[in-house]
Design a protein around this motif. Structure first.
Motif, PDB file in Angstrom:
ATOM      1  N   ASP A  27       0.827  -1.216   0.000  1.00  0.00           N
ATOM      2  CA  ASP A  27       0.000   0.000   0.000  1.00  0.00           C
ATOM      3  C   ASP A  27       0.856   1.259   0.000  1.00  0.00           C
ATOM      4  OD1 ASP A  27      -2.366  -1.422  -0.036  1.00  0.00           O
ATOM      5  OD2 ASP A  27      -2.740  -1.218   2.118  1.00  0.00           O
ATOM      6  N   VAL A  28       1.920   1.256   0.793  1.00  0.00           N
ATOM      7  CA  VAL A  28       2.813   2.414   0.847  1.00  0.00           C
ATOM      8  C   VAL A  28       3.413   2.679  -0.532  1.00  0.00           C
ATOM      9  CG1 VAL A  28       5.042   3.234   1.738  1.00  0.00           C
ATOM     10  CG2 VAL A  28       3.364   2.226   3.298  1.00  0.00           C
ATOM     11  N   PHE A  29       3.956   1.646  -1.157  1.00  0.00           N
ATOM     12  CA  PHE A  29       4.578   1.836  -2.467  1.00  0.00           C
ATOM     13  C   PHE A  29       3.559   2.211  -3.534  1.00  0.00           C
ATOM     14  CE2 PHE A  29       8.185  -0.224  -0.505  1.00  0.00           C
ATOM     15  CZ  PHE A  29       9.219   0.556  -0.997  1.00  0.00           C
ATOM     16  N   SER A  30       2.379   1.656  -3.478  1.00  0.00           N
ATOM     17  CA  SER A  30       1.341   2.030  -4.437  1.00  0.00           C
ATOM     18  C   SER A  30       0.978   3.502  -4.304  1.00  0.00           C
ATOM     19  CB  SER A  30       0.086   1.176  -4.236  1.00  0.00           C
ATOM     20  OG  SER A  30       0.363  -0.170  -4.531  1.00  0.00           O
ATOM     21  N   HIS A  31       0.856   3.972  -3.076  1.00  0.00           N
ATOM     22  CA  HIS A  31       0.523   5.380  -2.825  1.00  0.00           C
ATOM     23  C   HIS A  31       1.639   6.298  -3.334  1.00  0.00           C
ATOM     24  CE1 HIS A  31      -1.311   8.788  -0.770  1.00  0.00           C
ATOM     25  NE2 HIS A  31      -0.124   9.077  -0.287  1.00  0.00           N
ATOM     26  N   VAL A  32       2.871   5.961  -3.020  1.00  0.00           N
ATOM     27  CA  VAL A  32       4.009   6.776  -3.450  1.00  0.00           C
ATOM     28  C   VAL A  32       4.115   6.790  -4.975  1.00  0.00           C
ATOM     29  CG1 VAL A  32       6.537   6.926  -3.404  1.00  0.00           C
ATOM     30  CG2 VAL A  32       5.274   6.531  -1.283  1.00  0.00           C
ATOM     31  N   LEU A  33       3.914   5.634  -5.611  1.00  0.00           N
ATOM     32  CA  LEU A  33       3.977   5.570  -7.071  1.00  0.00           C
ATOM     33  C   LEU A  33       2.868   6.399  -7.722  1.00  0.00           C
ATOM     34  CD1 LEU A  33       4.885   1.822  -7.624  1.00  0.00           C
ATOM     35  CD2 LEU A  33       6.282   3.803  -8.263  1.00  0.00           C
ATOM     36  N   LYS A  34       1.676   6.372  -7.155  1.00  0.00           N
ATOM     37  CA  LYS A  34       0.577   7.173  -7.705  1.00  0.00           C
ATOM     38  C   LYS A  34       0.872   8.671  -7.600  1.00  0.00           C
ATOM     39  CE  LYS A  34      -2.870   3.648  -7.181  1.00  0.00           C
ATOM     40  NZ  LYS A  34      -3.850   3.011  -6.358  1.00  0.00           N
ATOM     41  N   ASN A  35       1.476   9.083  -6.488  1.00  0.00           N
ATOM     42  CA  ASN A  35       1.849  10.489  -6.358  1.00  0.00           C
ATOM     43  C   ASN A  35       2.965  10.861  -7.327  1.00  0.00           C
ATOM     44  OD1 ASN A  35       0.056  11.580  -4.457  1.00  0.00           O
ATOM     45  ND2 ASN A  35       1.150  10.552  -2.813  1.00  0.00           N
ATOM     46  N   ALA A  36       3.924   9.978  -7.497  1.00  0.00           N
ATOM     47  CA  ALA A  36       4.997  10.243  -8.459  1.00  0.00           C
ATOM     48  C   ALA A  36       4.424  10.347  -9.868  1.00  0.00           C
ATOM     49  CB  ALA A  36       6.045   9.133  -8.392  1.00  0.00           C
ATOM     50  N   ASP A  37       3.470   9.506 -10.193  1.00  0.00           N
ATOM     51  CA  ASP A  37       2.828   9.548 -11.515  1.00  0.00           C
ATOM     52  C   ASP A  37       2.085  10.865 -11.706  1.00  0.00           C
ATOM     53  OD1 ASP A  37       1.964   8.440 -14.035  1.00  0.00           O
ATOM     54  OD2 ASP A  37       0.016   8.038 -13.097  1.00  0.00           O
ATOM     55  N   ARG A  38       1.441  11.341 -10.675  1.00  0.00           N
ATOM     56  CA  ARG A  38       0.673  12.585 -10.735  1.00  0.00           C
ATOM     57  C   ARG A  38       1.571  13.790 -11.027  1.00  0.00           C
ATOM     58  NH1 ARG A  38      -2.089  12.831  -5.589  1.00  0.00           N
ATOM     59  NH2 ARG A  38      -3.478  11.355  -6.548  1.00  0.00           N
ATOM     60  N   TYR A  39       2.800  13.771 -10.502  1.00  0.00           N
ATOM     61  CA  TYR A  39       3.662  14.943 -10.601  1.00  0.00           C
ATOM     62  C   TYR A  39       4.847  14.786 -11.552  1.00  0.00           C
ATOM     63  CZ  TYR A  39       0.873  16.817  -6.894  1.00  0.00           C
ATOM     64  OH  TYR A  39      -0.188  17.278  -6.173  1.00  0.00           O
ATOM     65  N   ARG A  40       4.932  13.676 -12.271  1.00  0.00           N
ATOM     66  CA  ARG A  40       6.054  13.525 -13.194  1.00  0.00           C
ATOM     67  C   ARG A  40       5.763  14.192 -14.527  1.00  0.00           C
ATOM     68  NH1 ARG A  40       6.125   7.349 -15.521  1.00  0.00           N
ATOM     69  NH2 ARG A  40       3.872   7.077 -15.583  1.00  0.00           N
ATOM     70  N   ARG A  41       6.823  14.505 -15.244  1.00  0.00           N
ATOM     71  CA  ARG A  41       6.664  15.060 -16.587  1.00  0.00           C
ATOM     72  C   ARG A  41       6.090  13.979 -17.486  1.00  0.00           C
ATOM     73  NH1 ARG A  41      10.875  19.522 -17.908  1.00  0.00           N
ATOM     74  NH2 ARG A  41      11.493  20.055 -15.796  1.00  0.00           N
ATOM     75  N   PRO A  42       5.136  14.316 -18.326  1.00  0.00           N
ATOM     76  CA  PRO A  42       4.554  13.324 -19.230  1.00  0.00           C
ATOM     77  C   PRO A  42       5.634  12.657 -20.086  1.00  0.00           C
ATOM     78  CG  PRO A  42       3.264  15.346 -19.257  1.00  0.00           C
ATOM     79  CD  PRO A  42       4.517  15.637 -18.459  1.00  0.00           C
ATOM     80  N   GLY A  43       5.511  11.354 -20.229  1.00  0.00           N
ATOM     81  CA  GLY A  43       6.431  10.604 -21.075  1.00  0.00           C
ATOM     82  C   GLY A  43       7.741  10.211 -20.422  1.00  0.00           C
ATOM     83  N   THR A  44       7.930  10.557 -19.147  1.00  0.00           N
ATOM     84  CA  THR A  44       9.166  10.185 -18.462  1.00  0.00           C
ATOM     85  C   THR A  44       8.910   9.009 -17.518  1.00  0.00           C
ATOM     86  OG1 THR A  44       8.813  11.752 -16.653  1.00  0.00           O
ATOM     87  CG2 THR A  44      10.062  12.554 -18.575  1.00  0.00           C
ATOM     88  N   PRO A  45       9.936   8.188 -17.282  1.00  0.00           N
ATOM     89  CA  PRO A  45       9.735   7.016 -16.423  1.00  0.00           C
ATOM     90  C   PRO A  45       9.795   7.353 -14.939  1.00  0.00           C
ATOM     91  CG  PRO A  45      12.004   7.082 -17.165  1.00  0.00           C
ATOM     92  CD  PRO A  45      11.269   8.223 -17.858  1.00  0.00           C
ATOM     93  N   ILE A  46       9.283   6.435 -14.149  1.00  0.00           N
ATOM     94  CA  ILE A  46       9.479   6.422 -12.701  1.00  0.00           C
ATOM     95  C   ILE A  46      10.392   5.226 -12.447  1.00  0.00           C
ATOM     96  CG2 ILE A  46       8.409   6.048 -10.444  1.00  0.00           C
ATOM     97  CD1 ILE A  46       5.790   7.154 -11.690  1.00  0.00           C
ATOM     98  N   THR A  47      11.449   5.428 -11.683  1.00  0.00           N
ATOM     99  CA  THR A  47      12.378   4.333 -11.413  1.00  0.00           C
ATOM    100  C   THR A  47      12.512   4.124  -9.915  1.00  0.00           C
ATOM    101  OG1 THR A  47      13.625   4.885 -13.401  1.00  0.00           O
ATOM    102  CG2 THR A  47      14.708   3.445 -11.818  1.00  0.00           C
ATOM    103  N   LEU A  48      12.337   2.877  -9.483  1.00  0.00           N
ATOM    104  CA  LEU A  48      12.593   2.478  -8.108  1.00  0.00           C
ATOM    105  C   LEU A  48      13.997   1.880  -8.075  1.00  0.00           C
ATOM    106  CD1 LEU A  48       9.209   0.727  -7.303  1.00  0.00           C
ATOM    107  CD2 LEU A  48       9.989   2.927  -6.416  1.00  0.00           C
ATOM    108  N   VAL A  49      14.877   2.488  -7.290  1.00  0.00           N
ATOM    109  CA  VAL A  49      16.269   2.047  -7.215  1.00  0.00           C
ATOM    110  C   VAL A  49      16.497   1.383  -5.857  1.00  0.00           C
ATOM    111  CG1 VAL A  49      18.685   2.779  -7.315  1.00  0.00           C
ATOM    112  CG2 VAL A  49      16.958   3.977  -8.679  1.00  0.00           C
ATOM    113  N   LEU A  50      16.923   0.128  -5.884  1.00  0.00           N
ATOM    114  CA  LEU A  50      17.203  -0.630  -4.665  1.00  0.00           C
ATOM    115  C   LEU A  50      18.721  -0.718  -4.487  1.00  0.00           C
ATOM    116  CD1 LEU A  50      16.382  -2.452  -2.277  1.00  0.00           C
ATOM    117  CD2 LEU A  50      16.283  -4.357  -3.911  1.00  0.00           C
ATOM    118  N   GLU A  51      19.193  -0.242  -3.343  1.00  0.00           N
ATOM    119  CA  GLU A  51      20.614  -0.297  -3.017  1.00  0.00           C
ATOM    120  C   GLU A  51      20.776  -0.919  -1.634  1.00  0.00           C
ATOM    121  OE1 GLU A  51      22.483   3.570  -5.039  1.00  0.00           O
ATOM    122  OE2 GLU A  51      20.861   4.020  -3.616  1.00  0.00           O
TER     123      GLU A  51
END
Length: 101
Positions: free
Chosen positions: A42-66
């Motif tokens: 649920d946390v990641f879904s919420h964060v991803l939806k917010n990132a989608d709302r505020y990202r530039r159209p046509g650009t990716p969202i990347t989750l980086v695991l380190e």
């Protein structure tokens, strides 16, 4: 709580979030953590939806695991549209204030 492999969990969340062009940059091998799977999803879904709302159209969202010896860090990278800081923070549910000094 249960053992969850973040290297498997993140791509699964990205695939099922219903958001176009979500990518994952992962480490080699498993990254086990103890967590409750559904609240974490649920946390990641919420964060991803917010990132989608505020990202530039046509650009990716990347989750980086380190990882380090004792920690795992997940960073979300997205190119945001220019927006008023208060609108973005309000939409994310963050409390904020202007520092004095």
């Amino acid at each position: 709580m249960q053992a969850i492999d973040l290297a498997e969990f993140l791509p699964n969340v990205a695939e099922h979030a219903g958001i176009a062009d979500v990518r994952c940059a992962l480490v080699d091998g498993p990254v086990p953590v103890h967590a409750d799977e559904y609240p974490l999803e649920d946390v990641f879904s919420h964060v991803l939806k917010n990132a989608d709302r505020y990202r530039r159209p046509g650009t990716p969202i990347t989750l980086v695991l380190e990882t380090t010896e004792r920690t795992a860090t997940i960073t979300l990278r997205a190119r945001a549209v220019a927006a008023d800081r208060s609108q973005v923070l309000s939409a994310l549910g963050a409390r904020w204030g202007r520092g004095r000094g």
